[in-house]
Design an enzyme around this catalytic site. Structure first.
Site, PDB file in Angstrom:
ATOM      1  N   TYR A 186      31.978  27.214  34.836  1.00 40.22           N
ATOM      2  CA  TYR A 186      33.152  26.639  35.040  1.00 40.22           C
ATOM      3  C   TYR A 186      33.783  26.737  36.395  1.00 40.22           C
ATOM      4  O   TYR A 186      34.772  27.673  36.553  1.00 40.22           O
ATOM      5  CB  TYR A 186      33.922  27.461  33.835  1.00 40.22           C
ATOM      6  CG  TYR A 186      35.242  26.770  33.279  1.00 40.22           C
ATOM      7  CD1 TYR A 186      34.913  25.694  32.307  1.00 40.22           C
ATOM      8  CD2 TYR A 186      36.381  27.028  33.653  1.00 40.22           C
ATOM      9  CE1 TYR A 186      35.892  25.025  31.861  1.00 40.22           C
ATOM     10  CE2 TYR A 186      37.365  26.276  33.024  1.00 40.22           C
ATOM     11  CZ  TYR A 186      37.177  25.200  32.128  1.00 40.22           C
ATOM     12  OH  TYR A 186      38.133  24.359  31.782  1.00 40.22           O
ATOM     13  N   HIS A 208      34.534  29.995  43.503  1.00 42.08           N
ATOM     14  CA  HIS A 208      33.007  29.776  43.590  1.00 42.08           C
ATOM     15  C   HIS A 208      32.761  28.747  44.801  1.00 42.08           C
ATOM     16  O   HIS A 208      31.766  29.152  45.317  1.00 42.08           O
ATOM     17  CB  HIS A 208      32.481  29.068  42.214  1.00 42.08           C
ATOM     18  CG  HIS A 208      32.985  29.911  41.061  1.00 42.08           C
ATOM     19  ND1 HIS A 208      33.831  29.385  39.970  1.00 42.08           N
ATOM     20  CD2 HIS A 208      32.538  30.771  40.527  1.00 42.08           C
ATOM     21  CE1 HIS A 208      33.907  30.269  39.094  1.00 42.08           C
ATOM     22  NE2 HIS A 208      32.924  31.334  39.253  1.00 42.08           N
ATOM     23  N   GLN A 214      31.893  44.823  41.491  1.00 41.33           N
ATOM     24  CA  GLN A 214      30.559  44.094  41.385  1.00 41.33           C
ATOM     25  C   GLN A 214      29.924  44.215  42.646  1.00 41.33           C
ATOM     26  O   GLN A 214      28.842  44.522  42.923  1.00 41.33           O
ATOM     27  CB  GLN A 214      30.706  42.778  40.934  1.00 41.33           C
ATOM     28  CG  GLN A 214      29.586  41.751  40.827  1.00 41.33           C
ATOM     29  CD  GLN A 214      29.923  40.603  40.014  1.00 41.33           C
ATOM     30  OE1 GLN A 214      29.423  40.610  38.971  1.00 41.33           O
ATOM     31  NE2 GLN A 214      30.293  39.476  40.674  1.00 41.33           N
TER      32      GLN A 214
HETATM   33  P1  AMP Z   1      31.748  34.430  37.901  1.00 42.98           P
HETATM   34  O1  AMP Z   1      31.417  33.025  37.475  1.00 42.98           O
HETATM   35  O2  AMP Z   1      33.289  34.685  37.391  1.00 42.98           O
HETATM   36  O3  AMP Z   1      30.791  35.415  37.662  1.00 42.98           O
HETATM   37  O4  AMP Z   1      31.940  34.377  39.596  1.00 42.98           O
HETATM   38  C1  AMP Z   1      30.741  34.035  40.243  1.00 42.98           C
HETATM   39  C2  AMP Z   1      31.091  34.318  41.614  1.00 42.98           C
HETATM   40  O5  AMP Z   1      32.278  33.923  42.213  1.00 42.98           O
HETATM   41  C3  AMP Z   1      31.419  36.151  42.062  1.00 42.98           C
HETATM   42  O6  AMP Z   1      30.918  36.518  42.929  1.00 42.98           O
HETATM   43  C4  AMP Z   1      32.793  36.220  41.965  1.00 42.98           C
HETATM   44  O7  AMP Z   1      33.395  37.351  42.586  1.00 42.98           O
HETATM   45  C5  AMP Z   1      33.281  34.627  42.565  1.00 42.98           C
HETATM   46  N1  AMP Z   1      34.819  34.548  42.427  1.00 42.98           N
HETATM   47  C6  AMP Z   1      35.366  34.420  41.379  1.00 42.98           C
HETATM   48  N2  AMP Z   1      36.473  34.142  41.273  1.00 42.98           N
HETATM   49  C7  AMP Z   1      36.783  34.134  42.792  1.00 42.98           C
HETATM   50  C8  AMP Z   1      37.897  33.875  43.553  1.00 42.98           C
HETATM   51  N3  AMP Z   1      39.081  33.700  42.938  1.00 42.98           N
HETATM   52  N4  AMP Z   1      37.807  33.941  44.979  1.00 42.98           N
HETATM   53  C9  AMP Z   1      36.599  34.184  45.395  1.00 42.98           C
HETATM   54  N5  AMP Z   1      35.429  34.548  44.689  1.00 42.98           N
HETATM   55  C10 AMP Z   1      35.611  34.375  43.468  1.00 42.98           C
END
Ligand code: AMP
Length: 287
Positions: free
Chosen positions: A32, A37, A153
């Site tokens: 998503y 990302h 994380q």
């Molecule tokens: P997730 O799909 O939520 O597990 O996120 C995947 C990666 O994207 C993780 O390393 C998150 O920290 C990073 N991420 C999610 N949201 C953001 C954001 N707003 N800014 C920067 N990185 C993000």
């Protein structure tokens, strides 16, 4: 860009890339995709010859009453976005591919998890560390990219990489935000219209705390009070889960904020739990 669903095929593709002397950048996600990302993927594609992004909603990191089923998914859209951001392979395994049997071995995280999301979501970081250990062995990256939006994380992955001797460099990237300051998150679509209007209060409260820090205030209790007061005064629909000021990356309580600290919060809305943070360092402002 290609899609790979099998672990064996993914490993073979990496072996071929490595034989050709190519460096591998890896961006683990739950899909998503949004600009947060994509900022990681773009950076990975600048710094590596070959970029793998995984899209896998990992059941192991969700508690029994959490939003695994409600977690938003849209693989076709993810494909289009990832391609534009310079991803070479999306690794998109099924749950059965990743966990064909009840696991014999899982990873237990011992430090940096008794606070913040680790406290509110017992077992969450064990699930994260377990899936990442598997993904690191599948993708064998030189560099792995994580967002500071999930700063705890990053702290856990830092420990995982160094304690388990993964030959991988961790690259922590700044949080990407909406124009009104709300940190971009896949979960934002699960906010109601009125909750979405209220949600910028989270980052606003972090900024107010940073302003007080910048006046020279170094007492963690005082900074935490500023944060909590700002949130309590302005949250009507959301319930505060935690608001903390801790050392970073060790995530320990402290009286005086002399080194690097994190100001972090989590707020529960009806169908989405939002987190945000800022890391403050004397002489240097980060993320
Ligand atoms: P997730 O799909 O939520 O597990 O996120 C995947 C990666 O994207 C993780 O390393 C998150 O920290 C990073 N991420 C999610 N949201 C953001 C954001 N707003 N800014 C920067 N990185 C993000």
């Amino acid at each position: 860009m290609i899609i790979i669903q099998s672990i064996q095929e993914m490993q073979q593709a990496i072996v071929t890339e490595k034989k050709n002397g190519h460096s591998i950048g890896f961006v683990p996600t739950m899909g998503y995709l949004h600009e947060g990302h994509l900022s990681l993927a773009e950076r990975a594609s600048q710094e590596n010859d070959f970029v793998v992004m995984s899209v896998f909603v990992n059941p192991l990191q969700f508690g029994p009453n959490e939003d695994f089923d409600q977690y938003p998914r849209n693989f076709e859209q993810d494909e289009q976005y990832a391609k534009k951001a310079g991803v070479d392979v999306i690794f998109y395994p099924s749950i059965k591919e990743m966990y064909p049997n009840e696991p014999t071995v899982t990873v237990k995280v011992k430090r940096r998890t008794d606070v913040l999301c680790g406290q509110s979501r017992p077992g969450h970081f064990d699930g994260v560390a377990t899936v990442l250990s598997k993904l690191f062995n599948i993708v064998m990256p030189d560099r792995v990219y994580f967002g500071m939006k999930d700063a705890q994380q990053v702290a856990v992955v830092d420990g995982l990489i160094s304690d388990m001797n993964f030959p991988i460099k961790l690259v922590a990237c700044p949080t990407v935000r909406e124009e009104d300051g709300l940190a971009k998150s896949s979960r934002n679509v699960n906010l109601s219209e009125t909750e979405r209007q209220e949600a910028p209060v989270l980052y606003d409260s972090l900024k107010k705390t940073k302003e007080v820090y910048e006046t020279g205030e170094r007492h963690a209790g005082k900074l935490k009070m500023v944060l909590k007061e700002n949130l309590n005064d302005r949250l009507n629909l959301g319930n505060l889960d935690y608001a903390e000021v801790l050392t970073y990356p060790d995530l320990e309580q402290t009286d005086r904020c002399n080194g690097k600290i994190i100001v972090a919060l989590a707020v529960k809305y009806s169908r989405a739990r939002l987190i945000d943070n800022i890391v403050l360092d004397e002489g240097e402002m980060s993320c």
